[in-house]
Design a protein around this motif. Sequence first.
Motif, PDB file in Angstrom:
ATOM      1  N   GLY A 740       0.902  -1.443  -0.128  1.00 52.06           N
ATOM      2  CA  GLY A 740      -0.021   0.007   0.040  1.00 52.06           C
ATOM      3  C   GLY A 740       0.892   1.196  -0.053  1.00 52.06           C
ATOM      4  O   GLY A 740       1.765   1.449   0.838  1.00 52.06           O
ATOM      5  N   GLN A 741       0.684   2.012  -0.969  1.00 52.91           N
ATOM      6  CA  GLN A 741       1.430   3.417  -1.305  1.00 52.91           C
ATOM      7  C   GLN A 741       1.031   4.307  -0.200  1.00 52.91           C
ATOM      8  O   GLN A 741       1.912   5.258   0.431  1.00 52.91           O
ATOM      9  CB  GLN A 741       1.244   3.626  -2.623  1.00 52.91           C
ATOM     10  N   GLN A 742      -0.283   4.305   0.430  1.00 56.57           N
ATOM     11  CA  GLN A 742      -0.581   5.234   1.321  1.00 56.57           C
ATOM     12  C   GLN A 742      -1.017   4.682   2.660  1.00 56.57           C
ATOM     13  O   GLN A 742      -1.691   5.370   3.438  1.00 56.57           O
ATOM     14  CB  GLN A 742      -1.784   6.006   0.729  1.00 56.57           C
ATOM     15  N   GLU A 743      -0.702   3.291   2.689  1.00 57.56           N
ATOM     16  CA  GLU A 743      -0.935   2.766   4.125  1.00 57.56           C
ATOM     17  C   GLU A 743      -0.007   3.349   5.292  1.00 57.56           C
ATOM     18  O   GLU A 743       0.984   3.409   4.848  1.00 57.56           O
ATOM     19  CB  GLU A 743      -0.871   1.184   3.996  1.00 57.56           C
ATOM     20  N   ILE A 744      -0.607   3.157   6.231  1.00 52.13           N
ATOM     21  CA  ILE A 744       0.349   3.571   7.486  1.00 52.13           C
ATOM     22  C   ILE A 744       0.109   2.145   8.328  1.00 52.13           C
ATOM     23  O   ILE A 744      -1.071   1.470   8.566  1.00 52.13           O
ATOM     24  CB  ILE A 744      -0.250   4.634   8.414  1.00 52.13           C
ATOM     25  N   TRP A 745       1.403   1.777   8.823  1.00 50.40           N
ATOM     26  CA  TRP A 745       1.529   0.379   9.638  1.00 50.40           C
ATOM     27  C   TRP A 745       1.868   0.764  11.049  1.00 50.40           C
ATOM     28  O   TRP A 745       2.982   1.272  11.025  1.00 50.40           O
ATOM     29  CB  TRP A 745       2.099  -0.962   8.973  1.00 50.40           C
ATOM     30  N   TYR A 746       1.554   0.026  12.119  1.00 48.77           N
ATOM     31  CA  TYR A 746       2.124   0.144  13.460  1.00 48.77           C
ATOM     32  C   TYR A 746       2.139  -1.213  14.026  1.00 48.77           C
ATOM     33  O   TYR A 746       1.551  -2.158  13.602  1.00 48.77           O
ATOM     34  CB  TYR A 746       0.899   0.835  14.200  1.00 48.77           C
ATOM     35  N   ASP A 747       3.297  -1.077  14.760  1.00 46.58           N
ATOM     36  CA  ASP A 747       3.679  -2.176  15.599  1.00 46.58           C
ATOM     37  C   ASP A 747       2.397  -2.506  16.415  1.00 46.58           C
ATOM     38  O   ASP A 747       2.144  -1.707  17.204  1.00 46.58           O
ATOM     39  CB  ASP A 747       4.917  -2.252  16.401  1.00 46.58           C
ATOM     40  N   PHE A 748       1.995  -3.832  16.449  1.00 41.35           N
ATOM     41  CA  PHE A 748       0.774  -4.199  17.159  1.00 41.35           C
ATOM     42  C   PHE A 748       1.116  -3.849  18.727  1.00 41.35           C
ATOM     43  O   PHE A 748       0.045  -3.516  19.577  1.00 41.35           O
ATOM     44  CB  PHE A 748       0.482  -5.525  16.980  1.00 41.35           C
ATOM     45  N   ARG A 749       2.199  -4.140  19.240  1.00 43.21           N
ATOM     46  CA  ARG A 749       2.567  -4.166  20.606  1.00 43.21           C
ATOM     47  C   ARG A 749       3.218  -3.006  21.198  1.00 43.21           C
ATOM     48  O   ARG A 749       2.838  -2.705  22.247  1.00 43.21           O
ATOM     49  CB  ARG A 749       3.464  -5.406  21.100  1.00 43.21           C
ATOM     50  N   THR A 750       4.006  -2.282  20.501  1.00 40.35           N
ATOM     51  CA  THR A 750       4.539  -1.174  20.783  1.00 40.35           C
ATOM     52  C   THR A 750       3.814   0.330  20.546  1.00 40.35           C
ATOM     53  O   THR A 750       4.184   1.192  20.971  1.00 40.35           O
ATOM     54  CB  THR A 750       6.370  -1.054  20.421  1.00 40.35           C
ATOM     55  N   PHE A 751       2.880   0.096  19.600  1.00 38.34           N
ATOM     56  CA  PHE A 751       2.055   1.120  18.995  1.00 38.34           C
ATOM     57  C   PHE A 751       2.968   1.942  18.019  1.00 38.34           C
ATOM     58  O   PHE A 751       2.248   3.047  17.173  1.00 38.34           O
ATOM     59  CB  PHE A 751       1.454   2.063  20.292  1.00 38.34           C
ATOM     60  N   LYS A 752       4.074   1.809  17.842  1.00 41.28           N
ATOM     61  CA  LYS A 752       4.923   2.568  17.003  1.00 41.28           C
ATOM     62  C   LYS A 752       4.808   2.531  15.629  1.00 41.28           C
ATOM     63  O   LYS A 752       4.521   1.438  15.083  1.00 41.28           O
ATOM     64  CB  LYS A 752       6.469   2.370  17.278  1.00 41.28           C
ATOM     65  N   CYS A 753       4.775   3.634  14.797  1.00 39.58           N
ATOM     66  CA  CYS A 753       4.525   3.715  13.349  1.00 39.58           C
ATOM     67  C   CYS A 753       5.763   2.842  12.874  1.00 39.58           C
ATOM     68  O   CYS A 753       6.959   3.278  13.156  1.00 39.58           O
ATOM     69  CB  CYS A 753       4.255   4.905  12.864  1.00 39.58           C
ATOM     70  N   ILE A 754       5.558   2.075  11.843  1.00 43.50           N
ATOM     71  CA  ILE A 754       6.780   1.394  11.233  1.00 43.50           C
ATOM     72  C   ILE A 754       7.243   2.313  10.002  1.00 43.50           C
ATOM     73  O   ILE A 754       6.273   2.538   8.988  1.00 43.50           O
ATOM     74  CB  ILE A 754       6.495   0.072  10.931  1.00 43.50           C
ATOM     75  N   GLU A 755       8.441   2.622   9.982  1.00 41.82           N
ATOM     76  CA  GLU A 755       8.875   3.664   8.982  1.00 41.82           C
ATOM     77  C   GLU A 755       9.310   2.537   7.690  1.00 41.82           C
ATOM     78  O   GLU A 755       9.837   1.439   7.895  1.00 41.82           O
ATOM     79  CB  GLU A 755      10.197   4.534   9.335  1.00 41.82           C
ATOM     80  N   GLY A 756       8.846   3.225   6.510  1.00 43.88           N
ATOM     81  CA  GLY A 756       9.368   2.415   5.300  1.00 43.88           C
ATOM     82  C   GLY A 756       8.011   2.150   4.542  1.00 43.88           C
ATOM     83  O   GLY A 756       7.225   1.702   5.064  1.00 43.88           O
ATOM     84  N   LYS A 757       8.391   1.527   3.190  1.00 41.41           N
ATOM     85  CA  LYS A 757       7.443   1.087   2.204  1.00 41.41           C
ATOM     86  C   LYS A 757       7.952  -0.200   1.890  1.00 41.41           C
ATOM     87  O   LYS A 757       9.284  -0.344   1.771  1.00 41.41           O
ATOM     88  CB  LYS A 757       7.149   2.043   1.212  1.00 41.41           C
ATOM     89  N   GLY A 758       7.306  -1.099   1.359  1.00 43.93           N
ATOM     90  CA  GLY A 758       7.872  -2.466   0.621  1.00 43.93           C
ATOM     91  C   GLY A 758       8.241  -3.284   1.657  1.00 43.93           C
ATOM     92  O   GLY A 758       7.876  -3.338   2.653  1.00 43.93           O
ATOM     93  N   ILE A 759       9.502  -3.707   1.338  1.00 42.78           N
ATOM     94  CA  ILE A 759      10.388  -4.786   2.181  1.00 42.78           C
ATOM     95  C   ILE A 759      10.885  -4.042   3.339  1.00 42.78           C
ATOM     96  O   ILE A 759      11.889  -3.170   2.982  1.00 42.78           O
ATOM     97  CB  ILE A 759      11.165  -5.629   1.252  1.00 42.78           C
ATOM     98  N   VAL A 760      10.684  -4.267   4.571  1.00 44.65           N
ATOM     99  CA  VAL A 760      11.239  -3.623   5.671  1.00 44.65           C
ATOM    100  C   VAL A 760      12.097  -4.750   6.590  1.00 44.65           C
ATOM    101  O   VAL A 760      11.319  -5.705   6.760  1.00 44.65           O
ATOM    102  CB  VAL A 760      10.462  -2.718   6.425  1.00 44.65           C
ATOM    103  N   LYS A 761      13.049  -4.424   7.158  1.00 41.00           N
ATOM    104  CA  LYS A 761      13.500  -5.323   8.022  1.00 41.00           C
ATOM    105  C   LYS A 761      13.134  -5.242   9.618  1.00 41.00           C
ATOM    106  O   LYS A 761      13.249  -4.018  10.008  1.00 41.00           O
ATOM    107  CB  LYS A 761      15.040  -5.370   8.149  1.00 41.00           C
ATOM    108  N   ILE A 762      12.471  -6.098  10.146  1.00 43.31           N
ATOM    109  CA  ILE A 762      12.080  -6.051  11.513  1.00 43.31           C
ATOM    110  C   ILE A 762      12.844  -6.791  12.579  1.00 43.31           C
ATOM    111  O   ILE A 762      12.845  -7.932  12.280  1.00 43.31           O
ATOM    112  CB  ILE A 762      10.449  -6.189  11.725  1.00 43.31           C
ATOM    113  N   PRO A 763      13.338  -6.107  13.501  1.00 43.93           N
ATOM    114  CA  PRO A 763      14.164  -6.990  14.345  1.00 43.93           C
ATOM    115  C   PRO A 763      13.235  -7.656  15.134  1.00 43.93           C
ATOM    116  O   PRO A 763      12.229  -7.569  15.578  1.00 43.93           O
ATOM    117  CB  PRO A 763      14.615  -5.784  15.386  1.00 43.93           C
ATOM    118  N   VAL A 764      13.632  -9.145  15.648  1.00 46.99           N
ATOM    119  CA  VAL A 764      12.881  -9.897  16.543  1.00 46.99           C
ATOM    120  C   VAL A 764      13.695 -10.596  17.370  1.00 46.99           C
ATOM    121  O   VAL A 764      14.842 -10.980  17.458  1.00 46.99           O
ATOM    122  CB  VAL A 764      12.173 -11.193  15.574  1.00 46.99           C
TER     123      VAL A 764
END
Length: 914
Positions: A740-764
């Motif tokens: 989604g070009q205009q989508e905003i995504w948030y971490d479900f647990r920390t509530f933080k907005c996830i920066e970046g579009k397309g493929i993003v690296k998320i630490p686990v």
Amino acid sequence: MEASGEEVISVEDEAVDKSKFKTCKQIAFYRRQKQLRLEKSLYQALLDTLDITNDSIKFQVINEECKIPLSVEICEIEDNIFRLKINEIKPLKPRYEVPDVLIKEPAKFRLNISERDAGKLVLACASEDQQLHITANPFQIQFVSKDEIVLSLNSRGLLYFEHLRSPPHLRKSTVQENVDGSSASSEENQDVLGLWKENFGGFSDIKANGPSSIGLDFSFHGFEHVYGIPQHAETFLLKNTSEDDVYRLYNLDVFGYKIHSKMGIYGSVPLLLAHKPDRTMGVFWMNSSETLVEIATKAAMKVVPSGSSDISKQRVLPQTDVRWMSESGIIDTFILMGPRPFDIFKQYAQLTGTQALPPLFSLGYHQCRWNYEDEKDVEGVDAGFDVYDIPYDVIWLDIEHTDGKRYFTWDKKKFGNPMRMQKQLMKKKRKLVVILDPHIKVDPLYTIYSQAKQRGYFVKDRQGEDFEGICWPGLSSYLDFTNPEVREWYADQFAFKTYQGSSEILFAWNDMNEPSVFRGVELTMQKDCVHHGKWEHREIHNLYGFYQQMATAEGLIRRSGGLERPFVLTRSFFAGSQRYGAVWSGDNKADWSYLKISIPMLLTISMAGISFCGADVGGFVGNPKPELLVRWYQAGALQPFFRGHANMHTKRREPWLFGEENTRIIREAIKERYRLLPYIYSLFYQAHTAAEPVMRPVWVEFPEELETFGIEDEYMLGNALLICPVTEPKVTAVSVFLPGQQEIWYDFRTFKCIEGKGIVKIPVTLDHIPVIHRGGTIIPLKTSVGKSTEWMADVSYELRAALDYKESAVGLLYLDDGHSFQYLHKKQFLLRKFTFHENVFSSRCADENGQFCTKCIVEQIVLLGVKKQPSFVTASIHDGKDKAVAFTYDAKSSVLTLQNLSLNVGVDWELQIK
């Protein structure tokens, strides 16, 4: 002679022995159909036989070589569906037409002729921009939308139809004519082609009326992505096939099935979807006999409708050719025209029904093992969940709980007081599930057997005697669930006075219902066995498990006087199985690769209308290492059906047996599931009423985004949560595609907005897997967790709103009593719609028919993505005064939390944020 338990177990415990199962080249009807290598059909439409009625058109097609005519019927069904039926005009005996899968005979529209000459027929459809073009010679049907061909049938000339005939010794000539007109006069050639007899694994399949297979090719123009046709342990995006490796739909007991294989396993749904950015289409091939599917995607010159001279429109586009081949029956296929993904789901559900609304408890966690040893073992496991503060709803008993594997009985030593055991579970507000397989131990003193024997309720062999095969009890006969009278009788066995030791908290698990026969051909029933109506098993094989689940669900409903919803898990399934309960992916292994493949397997099942599906957490076969078990719990907790299960030869693996830290992580994963149950239950309501899959591929939510079309390692849970299970060991980061070009995504647990579009690296870390909240959605959650779902009925709600780029969000909450049919019969339900727009958070009724009363309250609202701190917040209730609302604002994370609200879920209210 009865097999011992050890003999039976050894059969089941082997890894996949390929020699027990046919390759496609060992399937006779496949060999015969592959001899047809034409690009020009042998069939010609006889348009002078055209018969037009109010609801269909009929005409004949004839094979130019053998001169045998067939009847073709085409009709348009409401909601953009077409049906094509091809059958013999005067068969030697009636050919099998699949019953009971369609929920009703579909309403039809009149097809009008807009153009007709000797060689072509053009039909105008209900939608003005759609037409059907029928070419006479060679016979071909084109589906035209907006002047473009989107689908063509028989364009490759692979229509195949073997007419029924009497055996050679009853005819004047022993020359056997094939469907293409060629002769196969020698007995040797007839054996090679499997015309009258087919041998495999020491078994002979006698074909009383000779070969009867059918086939047809479909070409999707402009499409290169196709999905569906479960069940296979294969990628979500269907692959091109080869002559040695085609998709097989044939329900089989394949213990520890091989990954990345197109061989048939436990269930079959002959539904295929094709998708491109501007359109989704589907083909439902309604045939319950063994079916093979070939797929070939290629670049092809774009075709124009027949008769058009506009060559300028030609250009190279992808094309996917799909060839269906079934052993018997008729060609009865539905074309689902979409055009959007959710249209396809609704069109298919209009035919086969929606997912049954499950009882709420069944969406909790299920604890299973082959086998919990006795009542004391059950009591200890149940207590362990309380000791370690882990919620769960259902404990399961496998075959060892019975008296010598006689279903509807109890082992008198191990389970001598089953009612006492169930009453203890009732006090904890928990349930019990027991196994009920279709094979019945041959024992004249066993009431179920003796009654079924006396009434003729078992499947027969070709000599007319009760078919007997080896399964868990040893020598067994198999109930003929295709017989409505048998289903009625079987349903009556669940009555409390009949099923001694059962109670209202006991529910059912149908296993081994492919049906599994340990010493049978391909470990199943021989195809020349005979069912009710004198139909051979070859005709109904893939329906057998469907019918057992139907009868079981009816039995559970009937025992409650029609008041209570059933829960039935089945291993074998077919189109329409969603109406009767849940399915799972069968006997998987405790290996990372099986965790990984479970995601595309469940997505494929979900796309085929069966939302209530899951995979055995931890793997049924083998012993998972702690890290794998933890990751599997985290994945399973966010999938529709959530059950831990293990083989009897594995080490015990209750969630608290892997050390304090792993227990903590598993506990958190299960508790997160329970907090999310209001959202998950609401998704099941949407699946039940609108056929929207609970677990859905990313491209369904983002159908125009090409990058999503092949994604199978992440998925959407509803429209609000993006789930990315960790399926490899020692992972410290995962790559997640955020669409989604205009989508905003948030971490479900920390509530933080996830920066970046397309493929993003998320630490686990080992603590969690990525769960990402989609902007523009509101999720209802419970504020705390109880011992089971029933303990949580009055627990307050949190509404979590993730704002989109317009600073808006919307969501639904569905509520009812969680167990009865009152939602249906007495409208005892609530459907609430929550909206945040222009700084107003409102709750409104989304269905005025709902009459359910609840004391539950919304205690807290959390808004993600609020850009500035408000000055004040007020609450307005429809019959009360405005009041100030307490809140906190975290400027660093842009989270606004509204607290101590005490707003009744069932009334209208709104919050003004200023």
